[in-house]
Enzyme design. Structure first.
Site, PDB file in Angstrom:
ATOM      1  N   ASP A 182      34.388 -16.480 -61.085  1.00  0.00           N
ATOM      2  CA  ASP A 182      34.012 -17.351 -62.211  1.00  0.00           C
ATOM      3  C   ASP A 182      32.509 -17.493 -62.446  1.00  0.00           C
ATOM      4  OD1 ASP A 182      36.734 -17.609 -62.031  1.00  0.00           O
ATOM      5  OD2 ASP A 182      36.763 -19.783 -61.810  1.00  0.00           O
ATOM      6  N   GLU A 209      37.841 -18.150 -65.184  1.00  0.00           N
ATOM      7  CA  GLU A 209      38.811 -19.219 -65.445  1.00  0.00           C
ATOM      8  C   GLU A 209      39.005 -19.230 -66.953  1.00  0.00           C
ATOM      9  OE1 GLU A 209      38.046 -22.975 -63.532  1.00  0.00           O
ATOM     10  OE2 GLU A 209      39.766 -23.935 -64.488  1.00  0.00           O
ATOM     11  N   LYS A 239      42.188 -15.941 -65.010  1.00  0.00           N
ATOM     12  CA  LYS A 239      43.098 -16.783 -64.214  1.00  0.00           C
ATOM     13  C   LYS A 239      43.225 -18.169 -64.850  1.00  0.00           C
ATOM     14  CE  LYS A 239      39.537 -18.140 -60.826  1.00  0.00           C
ATOM     15  NZ  LYS A 239      39.460 -19.541 -61.237  1.00  0.00           N
ATOM     16  N   CYS A 292      37.109 -23.293 -57.179  1.00  0.00           N
ATOM     17  CA  CYS A 292      37.786 -22.008 -57.396  1.00  0.00           C
ATOM     18  C   CYS A 292      37.574 -21.012 -56.265  1.00  0.00           C
ATOM     19  CB  CYS A 292      37.351 -21.431 -58.737  1.00  0.00           C
ATOM     20  SG  CYS A 292      38.003 -22.396 -60.121  1.00  0.00           S
ATOM     21  N   LYS A 330      42.844 -22.555 -60.696  1.00  0.00           N
ATOM     22  CA  LYS A 330      41.605 -22.531 -59.917  1.00  0.00           C
ATOM     23  C   LYS A 330      41.620 -21.320 -58.984  1.00  0.00           C
ATOM     24  CE  LYS A 330      40.233 -26.339 -61.842  1.00  0.00           C
ATOM     25  NZ  LYS A 330      39.351 -26.180 -63.022  1.00  0.00           N
ATOM     26  N   VAL A 386      31.472 -19.285 -58.013  1.00  0.00           N
ATOM     27  CA  VAL A 386      31.392 -20.739 -58.201  1.00  0.00           C
ATOM     28  C   VAL A 386      32.745 -21.282 -58.641  1.00  0.00           C
ATOM     29  CG1 VAL A 386      28.959 -20.602 -58.789  1.00  0.00           C
ATOM     30  CG2 VAL A 386      30.624 -20.495 -60.641  1.00  0.00           C
ATOM     31  N   THR A 387      32.967 -22.572 -58.361  1.00  0.00           N
ATOM     32  CA  THR A 387      32.184 -23.390 -57.460  1.00  0.00           C
ATOM     33  C   THR A 387      32.832 -23.313 -56.072  1.00  0.00           C
ATOM     34  OG1 THR A 387      33.478 -25.383 -57.967  1.00  0.00           O
ATOM     35  CG2 THR A 387      31.494 -24.999 -59.276  1.00  0.00           C
TER      36      THR A 387
END
Ligand code: C5J
Length: 225
Positions: free
Chosen positions: A23, A71, A128, A161, A131, A156-157
């Site tokens: 992410d 995400e 995705k 995730c 998370k 991150v973070t």
């Protein structure tokens, strides 16, 4: 290859290991995005970009598989359970119009990976809705088909995730390593706690090391092929 990781040495073979960058998206990292609009200091996350770029370049040079995640929800939000959407900040929820397009919606400008780490041809990009990188993505099956048994994580973070993805991977039997200088949180104390949790109790979730340690291992490996 071996890294003098914590809590003990991490052995891996390039052909069966993937670098997974979680992410690294504009909305989480860039000024003016979703993360900053919620009041977070995005400069904390931006600070890991050079270290992550160096690792990515070395991994590419070595010929290893790279997996990027985002995400990202479908525009109709059919993959976003109300329990997730309604628990966000009331002022700006998933699917709402944000400063860089609709929040966490696939295809929107803010949903893209930052330019500095943009995927190149042959690298996998996994959208995705959760998370974790394994929930509703088919990632496990793809990795299995490729013979991947080890995963090296950044992104991150850390406590959301990244840690969720590592726990999912650990339960599926992968040996997981987290690169401490290639992951960050808006809350430094949460990062510190997550890193400790991961390597506690004899690597209960996985190992931790740094980007330079990984790069040194890659540099010392005999040429492939
Ligand atoms: C990620 C989040 N990527 N914190 N998302 O960690 O909601």
């Amino acid at each position: 290859m071996r890294i003098d990781a914590r809590p003990f040495a991490y052995d891996f073979d390039l052909a069966s290991t993937a670098l997974v960058l979680i992410d690294m998206q504009r909305d989480f990292i860039e000024p003016g995005g979703f993360g900053e609009t919620l009041g977070n200091d995005v400069s904390l996350l931006a600070a890991i970009v050079p270290a992550t770029q160096a690792v990515l370049a070395a991994w590419r040079q070595a010929g290893g598989l790279v997996v990027h995640t985002r995400e990202a929800h479908r525009p109709d939000l059919s993959d976003c359970p109300p329990a997730k959407r309604l628990r966000g900040a009331p002022s700006l929820r998933i699917g709402d119009e944000g400063p860089m397009g609709r929040i966490l919606v696939a295809g929107e400008p803010g949903n893209q990976i930052i330019d500095a780490l943009a995927p190149i041809e042959g690298e996998w990009v996994i959208d995705k809705p959760g998370k974790g990188a394994f929930h509703a993505t088919g990632l496990h099956e793809l990795l299995q088909a490729r013979g991947i048994t080890h995963l090296v994580f950044g992104g991150v973070t850390t406590e959301v995730c990244v840690q969720t993805s590592m726990r999912e991977a650990n339960d599926r039997g992968y040996d997981c390593l987290l690169l401490e200088d290639c992951t960050e949180s808006y809350f430094p104390q949460f990062k510190a706690a997550a890193v400790e949790m991961i390597r506690a109790q004899g690597a209960i979730v996985g190992w931790t090391a740094t980007g330079p340690q990984l790069m040194a291992a890659l540099a010392s490996a005999p040429p492939q092929g």
